[in-house]
Design a protein around this motif. Sequence first.
Motif, PDB file in Angstrom:
ATOM      1  N   VAL A 177     120.287  62.159  67.803  1.00  0.00           N
ATOM      2  CA  VAL A 177     118.886  61.843  68.101  1.00  0.00           C
ATOM      3  C   VAL A 177     118.252  61.056  66.952  1.00  0.00           C
ATOM      4  CG1 VAL A 177     116.644  62.852  68.693  1.00  0.00           C
ATOM      5  CG2 VAL A 177     118.755  63.972  69.421  1.00  0.00           C
ATOM      6  N   GLU A 178     117.468  60.046  67.287  1.00  0.00           N
ATOM      7  CA  GLU A 178     116.739  59.276  66.270  1.00  0.00           C
ATOM      8  C   GLU A 178     115.435  59.995  65.952  1.00  0.00           C
ATOM      9  OE1 GLU A 178     116.280  55.193  67.324  1.00  0.00           O
ATOM     10  OE2 GLU A 178     118.431  54.904  67.681  1.00  0.00           O
ATOM     11  N   ILE A 179     115.154  60.156  64.671  1.00  0.00           N
ATOM     12  CA  ILE A 179     113.915  60.825  64.271  1.00  0.00           C
ATOM     13  C   ILE A 179     113.139  59.929  63.313  1.00  0.00           C
ATOM     14  CG2 ILE A 179     112.890  62.941  63.362  1.00  0.00           C
ATOM     15  CD1 ILE A 179     115.468  64.391  63.999  1.00  0.00           C
ATOM     16  N   ASN A 225     119.085  58.580  61.817  1.00  0.00           N
ATOM     17  CA  ASN A 225     119.715  57.832  62.909  1.00  0.00           C
ATOM     18  C   ASN A 225     118.957  56.589  63.389  1.00  0.00           C
ATOM     19  OD1 ASN A 225     122.049  59.483  63.179  1.00  0.00           O
ATOM     20  ND2 ASN A 225     120.806  61.016  64.242  1.00  0.00           N
TER      21      ASN A 225
END
Lengths: 436, 251
Positions: B90-92, B145
């Motif tokens: 997951v991109e945060i 990410n």
Amino acid sequence: MTALSLVTVTEAAQAATPLTDAALTALRNEGLTAFTAHGLPTRTHERWKYTRVSPLAEVSFIAAPATGDADVVRTAEGQALDVPGALRLVLVNGRLRTDLSDAAALTQAGISVQTLSDAIAADAAAVRSGLGQALALADNPFVALNTAALSDGLVIRVAATTQASTPLHLLWITAPTAGAAVLVQPRLLVEIGRGAALTLIESQTGRDGDSLTNRVSDITLADDARLTHISLHNDSRQARLLTALQARIQRGAVYDGFALTLGGALVRADLRVELLGPGAEARLNGAYAAGTGQHVDTTSFIDHAAPHCTSAQTLKGVLDGTGRGVFQGRVNVRRVAQKTDGHQLHKALLLSRGAEVDTKPELTIFADDVKCSHGAATGELDEDALFYLRARGLDADTARSLLIEGFLDDVVELVADEPLRDALTAKIHQWLESRS
Amino acid sequence: MALIEIRNLHASVEGKDILKGVDLVIEPGKVHALMGPNGTGKSTLSNIIAGRDGYTITEGDILLNGQSLLEMEPQDRALAGIFLSFQYPVEIPGVATSTFLKAAINARRKAAGDGEIDAMEFLKLVKAKAKELGVRDDMLKRPVNVGFSGGEKKRAEVLQMALLNPRFAILDETDSGLDIDALKVVADGVNALRSPDRSFLVITHYQRLLSYIVPDVVHVFAGGRIVRTGGPELAQELEAKGYADYTGAAA
């Protein structure tokens, strides 16, 4: 709607600080007349649609005393931005306290800092010309009220080509009187000369108690001037803060603004920016957090009045409890303003069911060769991201905090200067810790 | 005792049965591969082991060292030694990778009754592991990410695994989106972590990854359960013949 005590206190302020200059005296009267005629804005006013100020009519305000022992500063320091090396000017209830300020802030080469009353006494006409007209008195009751009271505040002028190497930090402290509601109405004039540059930091703080701070800033950037303007609104729980900023930005000049709002019951920022010469640039970025009992409103109007200008506004808000956020942003591109580059974005994160946000981005474009965009997004914490963090061992609260922090820190990244960024993120972390 | 034991696991999503009686026993130190056609529940199984919401367990149990995981929160499973390398990390935005890694390490230390990791010690540890995995320093400064290529994301997953020292790691389609060079780096990273008391479940569609991470046991997963189990040679057979024999069983 009339607000008698606001008028009475303002009239008393006028009487206590008579001006010898006829034009400024007339302007004050214009302000008072405008406020008395129109009264407090109601929800029928487009720009006050989502922010209710009518309860102000019920409050009995008194003039803010010129208090401020050393203790007042100590409390404020905890709330203010911490920017090491910045030269600090302390203003208690709108009045400059030289005894609490850094002496060096007043004696820098090429940078003149005066109280508003000193500046008026020295050259009333110069002050008159520095006062903006974009927020018309008839349409802006609080600007009118502030203009009526004109006497407290500060004038900062940076001479042409001066590159200020040290940031100036204005520490605004509102110090209410126990058991009463105080009205504070300072005015800030900032004039950056041709090719000059300044970093101006402002921290609005306050002691516990009932207050209304109605502050207006008039900013002028001459050709190729540059102002980095960082503001923190971190007032006490009951405080109401209405700020208005009118900025005139000439050819090639850059206004780089960032505002962080964390504390205060009601915080409203009225931003009016005019891009007046080719190559002028304005950034009006910011972040805010509002929990139960807090209402944060940013209403802006960016006027592209010349070709080849750039404006960018990214605002992010976190709403918790019954907190309320408002963003009304309008970008106006005049017929002459070809090759305009204008972008506006508001993103809100709702952490609870009781939280609410109203957004109204607007673009009005009269030129045909422009690059403009605007957007608004409102959402909750990303469940996938939460699971990802928890799958790495973070408990749910820590994971949520980290995501909220990231949401706000992300917009702070738009501040180019690292010490300023660090000072802003430190405040955000402080807020997050106080929340849990 | 088995490190992981899955007993007759049945699970559904929104009333639809996905897992239909999964039985799986993994001994300490072993690498098991789970292969099978897409859409048969492999990722569902990995998510359920890691504790993701949204699934209803209708029957069966998952045991780690004999203790049921089913009532545990995802973070408690992680702290007990479960690690899921995500198929889609997951991109945060806004959260620096180093901040995230530090929080994950500190969560583990807190659970063990230790204080937070010293800043210098953390930097030394992360930089050393990152170097081994070809994770550049600037990736550590970037948000988790965000803007990472497919290969960078998977390398970052293996870096997390290396830092968190799990007992049982699930690699969910770690090979998807990787070119051969990235695949080798990731596989080397995983192989370096193989140890007598750590087990792996490598979920993949293709045999390719298993040439680099050689499994002890290979399972064929179809129709929501394991339909065949064999040695590494089973992966070769599947590569040659495909899953046609098993898609019928799924229906």
